[in-house]
Motif scaffolding. Structure first.
Motif, mmCIF file in Angstrom:
data_model
loop_
_atom_site.group_PDB
_atom_site.id
_atom_site.type_symbol
_atom_site.label_atom_id
_atom_site.label_comp_id
_atom_site.label_asym_id
_atom_site.label_seq_id
_atom_site.Cartn_x
_atom_site.Cartn_y
_atom_site.Cartn_z
ATOM 1 N N SER A 1 3.606 9.986 2.803
ATOM 2 C CA SER A 1 5.052 9.864 2.611
ATOM 3 C C SER A 1 5.320 9.377 1.192
ATOM 4 C CB SER A 1 5.657 8.892 3.630
ATOM 5 O OG SER A 1 5.394 9.305 4.951
ATOM 6 N N PRO A 2 5.293 10.282 0.201
ATOM 7 C CA PRO A 2 5.504 9.879 -1.191
ATOM 8 C C PRO A 2 6.794 9.092 -1.368
ATOM 9 C CG PRO A 2 4.783 12.152 -1.069
ATOM 10 C CD PRO A 2 5.051 11.727 0.342
ATOM 11 N N GLY A 3 6.719 8.018 -2.143
ATOM 12 C CA GLY A 3 7.887 7.179 -2.365
ATOM 13 C C GLY A 3 7.986 6.013 -1.415
ATOM 14 N N GLN A 4 7.135 5.970 -0.399
ATOM 15 C CA GLN A 4 7.147 4.871 0.554
ATOM 16 C C GLN A 4 5.910 4.001 0.373
ATOM 17 O OE1 GLN A 4 7.527 6.287 4.584
ATOM 18 N NE2 GLN A 4 9.382 7.448 4.154
ATOM 19 N N ARG A 5 6.055 2.724 0.681
ATOM 20 C CA ARG A 5 4.906 1.826 0.672
ATOM 21 C C ARG A 5 5.023 0.865 1.851
ATOM 22 N NH1 ARG A 5 8.328 -0.030 -3.293
ATOM 23 N NH2 ARG A 5 8.917 -2.230 -3.237
ATOM 24 N N MET A 6 3.885 0.496 2.382
ATOM 25 C CA MET A 6 3.826 -0.475 3.465
ATOM 26 C C MET A 6 3.392 -1.817 2.889
ATOM 27 S SD MET A 6 1.532 -0.443 6.993
ATOM 28 C CE MET A 6 2.353 1.060 7.585
ATOM 29 N N SER A 7 4.123 -2.865 3.236
ATOM 30 C CA SER A 7 3.772 -4.212 2.801
ATOM 31 C C SER A 7 3.467 -5.069 4.025
ATOM 32 C CB SER A 7 4.913 -4.854 2.001
ATOM 33 O OG SER A 7 5.027 -4.272 0.716
ATOM 34 N N VAL A 8 2.310 -5.717 3.995
ATOM 35 C CA VAL A 8 1.895 -6.628 5.064
ATOM 36 C C VAL A 8 1.822 -8.021 4.469
ATOM 37 C CG1 VAL A 8 0.110 -7.177 6.752
ATOM 38 C CG2 VAL A 8 0.563 -4.783 6.145
ATOM 39 N N TYR A 9 2.422 -9.007 5.151
ATOM 40 C CA TYR A 9 2.462 -10.373 4.642
ATOM 41 C C TYR A 9 1.366 -11.200 5.302
ATOM 42 C CZ TYR A 9 6.930 -9.085 2.605
ATOM 43 O OH TYR A 9 7.903 -8.459 1.870
ATOM 44 N N VAL A 10 0.441 -11.696 4.468
ATOM 45 C CA VAL A 10 -0.723 -12.448 4.949
ATOM 46 C C VAL A 10 -0.506 -13.933 4.679
ATOM 47 C CG1 VAL A 10 -3.219 -12.733 4.740
ATOM 48 C CG2 VAL A 10 -2.187 -10.456 4.434
ATOM 49 N N PRO A 11 -0.628 -14.800 5.695
ATOM 50 C CA PRO A 11 -0.425 -16.243 5.481
ATOM 51 C C PRO A 11 -1.471 -16.816 4.535
ATOM 52 C CG PRO A 11 -1.342 -15.823 7.658
ATOM 53 C CD PRO A 11 -0.964 -14.492 7.097
ATOM 54 N N GLN A 12 -1.035 -17.773 3.698
ATOM 55 C CA GLN A 12 -1.908 -18.331 2.677
ATOM 56 C C GLN A 12 -2.332 -19.770 2.964
ATOM 57 O OE1 GLN A 12 -3.078 -16.325 -0.142
ATOM 58 N NE2 GLN A 12 -2.385 -15.027 1.553
ATOM 59 N N ASP A 13 -1.869 -20.338 4.068
ATOM 60 C CA ASP A 13 -2.308 -21.685 4.437
ATOM 61 C C ASP A 13 -2.174 -21.839 5.955
ATOM 62 O OD1 ASP A 13 0.442 -22.198 4.915
ATOM 63 O OD2 ASP A 13 0.713 -22.936 2.871
ATOM 64 N N GLU A 14 -2.769 -22.906 6.445
ATOM 65 C CA GLU A 14 -2.781 -23.121 7.898
ATOM 66 C C GLU A 14 -1.386 -23.375 8.461
ATOM 67 O OE1 GLU A 14 -4.294 -22.761 11.468
ATOM 68 O OE2 GLU A 14 -5.382 -22.413 9.595
ATOM 69 N N PRO A 15 -0.535 -24.194 7.795
ATOM 70 C CA PRO A 15 0.824 -24.372 8.330
ATOM 71 C C PRO A 15 1.577 -23.052 8.487
ATOM 72 C CG PRO A 15 0.370 -26.048 6.691
ATOM 73 C CD PRO A 15 -0.771 -25.078 6.635
ATOM 74 N N THR B 1 0.848 -1.189 0.000
ATOM 75 C CA THR B 1 0.000 0.000 0.000
ATOM 76 C C THR B 1 0.885 1.241 0.000
ATOM 77 O OG1 THR B 1 -1.712 -1.150 1.274
ATOM 78 C CG2 THR B 1 -1.821 1.258 1.214
ATOM 79 N N ASP B 2 0.710 2.127 -0.973
ATOM 80 C CA ASP B 2 1.461 3.379 -0.995
ATOM 81 C C ASP B 2 1.004 4.268 0.153
ATOM 82 O OD1 ASP B 2 2.849 2.643 -3.252
ATOM 83 O OD2 ASP B 2 1.446 3.610 -4.635
ATOM 84 N N LEU B 3 1.961 4.929 0.804
ATOM 85 C CA LEU B 3 1.651 5.829 1.917
ATOM 86 C C LEU B 3 1.463 7.238 1.372
ATOM 87 C CD1 LEU B 3 4.121 4.516 4.654
ATOM 88 C CD2 LEU B 3 1.759 3.841 4.210
ATOM 89 N N ALA B 4 0.229 7.721 1.390
ATOM 90 C CA ALA B 4 -0.073 9.029 0.799
ATOM 91 C C ALA B 4 0.658 10.152 1.513
ATOM 92 C CB ALA B 4 -1.585 9.274 0.837
#
Length: 329
Positions: free
Chosen positions: A291-305, A286-289
């Protein structure tokens, strides 16, 4: 633009008395037919110079002669300073400054822009704006993009069960939460100038590289970097960053020379952790409005393990294994 910044054409500032041809087809060496071949002018650069000229005019008109030690005179038909007065006070030629306000593609140096900024009494924000429009590299602006808003750090910390990070266009790690630090311990432990996702991808030995399928990651990551680099051509920090990677990694040099271009997109990634195993996560950038030039990335698990493994990493009693040390590169 070639495969390496070392051979890319860069802007070379010239003295203010030297001028380029006006906007439009420029004179080039005479071809066999006896006519000059037109030189292509990038539309975005022409638009930037037009915006620069309009901005300088607006600031010139707000400065009174008395503010710069000149007599007001009786026969001023327009507000503010005349172009010739700005040129004289800034140490540049009248024709050169006139062309600058007209938006013509003339050579501009940081020193000349600094002189004009002082004459027009520009504040720090206006000065940075003028440098951007004039395509003059600005180390102050580049350092400012690395400052992370305190609210962004608060949001990162609130993702207690999800790894989260703030990156800039070069993939420098600017801020992160506790779970991200446990997921990528060698990356966050690196010196600040080496705390970079691409540097980690291309220089970490295979035995300890957190990218489980790192060769598959190369083209996509470098493609996104190429897009950011195109917006910063000639910037000394970007040039040095890419040159250092080319020297450090033959794989990066080969991938960079192939000119891949990609968009930042949401997709599943596989990361390898020495204590909990492989993690299947989807990055949500997600781009941070604010703070131009910065983006936040969140890692979401895709399986139960993966959910279970991230829960183990986030546990208060988690104790990581000692790091596998490698000689510095």
């Amino acid at each position: 633009m070639t495969g390496s910044p070392r051979t890319d054409a860069t802007h070379r500032p010239a003295a203010p008395q030297r001028v380029d041809p006006p906007i439009g087809p420029a004179a080039a060496p005479i071809a066999d037919g006896g006519r000059a071949a037109p030189e292509y002018v990038r539309p975005e650069r022409a638009a930037s110079r037009a915006e620069l000229g309009a901005f300088l005019r607006s600031r010139r008109e707000r400065i009174s002669p008395e503010q710069v030690g000149l007599p007001a005179g009786r026969r001023r038909r327009t507000p503010g300073l005349r172009r010739e007065e700005v040129a004289q006070l800034s140490g540049v030629g009248v024709t050169w400054y006139t062309w600058l306000e007209q938006g013509r593609l003339i050579n501009v140096s940081a020193q000349v822009i600094g002189g004009i900024a002082r004459t027009l009494r520009l504040d720090a924000v206006e000065y940075e704006h003028v440098k951007r429009l004039a395509c003059v590299p600005s180390l102050a602006t580049l350092r400012a993009e690395d400052e992370v808003d305190s609210d962004a750090q608060t949001v990162l910390d609130d993702f207690a069960t999800l790894p989260a990070v703030v990156l800039n266009g070069r993939y420098d790690v600017l801020a992160y939460n506790a779970l991200y630090a446990r997921m990528f311990p060698s990356l966050v432990a690196a010196p600040r100038q080496r705390r970079n996702v691409i540097w980690e991808l291309f220089t970490r030995p295979a035995c300890c590289n957190p990218f489980h399928e790192w060769r598959e990651e190369c083209a996509g990551v470098v493609g996104v970097l190429r897009g950011s680099y195109a917006r910063n051509v000639g910037d000394p920090l970007w040039t040095a960053f890419v040159d250092e990677l080319i020297d450090a990694s033959p794989e990066f040099a080969t991938t960079w020379a192939a000119h891949p271009v990609s968009l930042t997109r949401t997709r599943t990634k596989l990361f390898r952790h020495r204590d909990v195993g492989v993690l299947h996560v989807r990055g949500m950038p997600t781009d941070l409005a604010t703070s131009p030039g910065q983006r936040m990335s969140v890692y979401v698990p895709q399986d139960e393990p993966t959910r279970e493994r991230l829960a183990r990493l986030a546990a208060p009693d988690f104790v990581p294994s000692p790091p596998h040390e490698h000689p510095p590169r």
